[in-house]
Design a protein around this motif. Structure first.
Motif, mmCIF file in Angstrom:
data_model
loop_
_atom_site.group_PDB
_atom_site.id
_atom_site.type_symbol
_atom_site.label_atom_id
_atom_site.label_comp_id
_atom_site.label_asym_id
_atom_site.label_seq_id
_atom_site.Cartn_x
_atom_site.Cartn_y
_atom_site.Cartn_z
ATOM 1 N N ARG A 3 7.816 -6.755 0.714
ATOM 2 C CA ARG A 3 6.571 -6.127 1.162
ATOM 3 C C ARG A 3 6.482 -4.688 0.652
ATOM 4 N NH1 ARG A 3 5.854 -2.713 5.068
ATOM 5 N NH2 ARG A 3 7.860 -3.155 6.039
ATOM 6 N N LEU A 23 3.693 -2.731 -1.735
ATOM 7 C CA LEU A 23 2.971 -1.543 -1.267
ATOM 8 C C LEU A 23 3.271 -0.300 -2.096
ATOM 9 C CD1 LEU A 23 3.425 -1.928 2.597
ATOM 10 C CD2 LEU A 23 1.344 -2.322 1.257
ATOM 11 N N ARG A 24 4.516 -0.217 -2.581
ATOM 12 C CA ARG A 24 4.936 0.990 -3.301
ATOM 13 C C ARG A 24 5.793 0.588 -4.513
ATOM 14 N NH1 ARG A 24 8.562 6.042 -1.088
ATOM 15 N NH2 ARG A 24 8.259 7.273 -2.957
#
Length: 113
Positions: A64, A68-69
């Protein structure tokens, strides 16, 4: 040789074996952050600040975080393997299979029996 940051639950023997392969591995404990229940986001942020790839058994959360990054120095998400020598060898092979770990999510799985 890779610069790695092993999260809190990562097996110590695997860290030592990776060091014997020539990798520069810093653990959460050595960074003075042990037993603090550091959020995964902070583990990744620290690894980025130190230009290190994260070594983790916490696969889903780091999958995840990668989405996201994606601007990080690598995430190596491993399935736990009771054969620590085999686990370290598979991680080492995965590292050397890549030209660079930067921005990559590398999955190291346990071989099927």
């Amino acid at each position: 040789m890779a610069r790695l940051y092993a999260d809190e639950q990562f097996p110590r023997l695997v860290v030592e074996l990776l060091r014997s392969f020539g990798h520069d591995v810093l653990t959460v404990q050595e960074a003075g952050k042990a037993n603090l229940k550091i959020p995964d986001e902070e583990v990744l942020a620290f690894a980025v600040s130190e230009k290190r790839a994260v070594l983790t058994l916490n696969r889903e959360d780091f999958f995840r975080l990668h989405r996201l990054r994606p601007e990080h120095f690598g995430i190596i998400a491993c399935k736990d393997d009771s054969n620590r020598e085999r686990m370290a060898a598979r991680i080492n092979e995965a590292i050397y299979a890549e030209e660079s770990l930067q921005g990559k999510l590398i999955r190291v799985i346990r071989p099927s029996r």
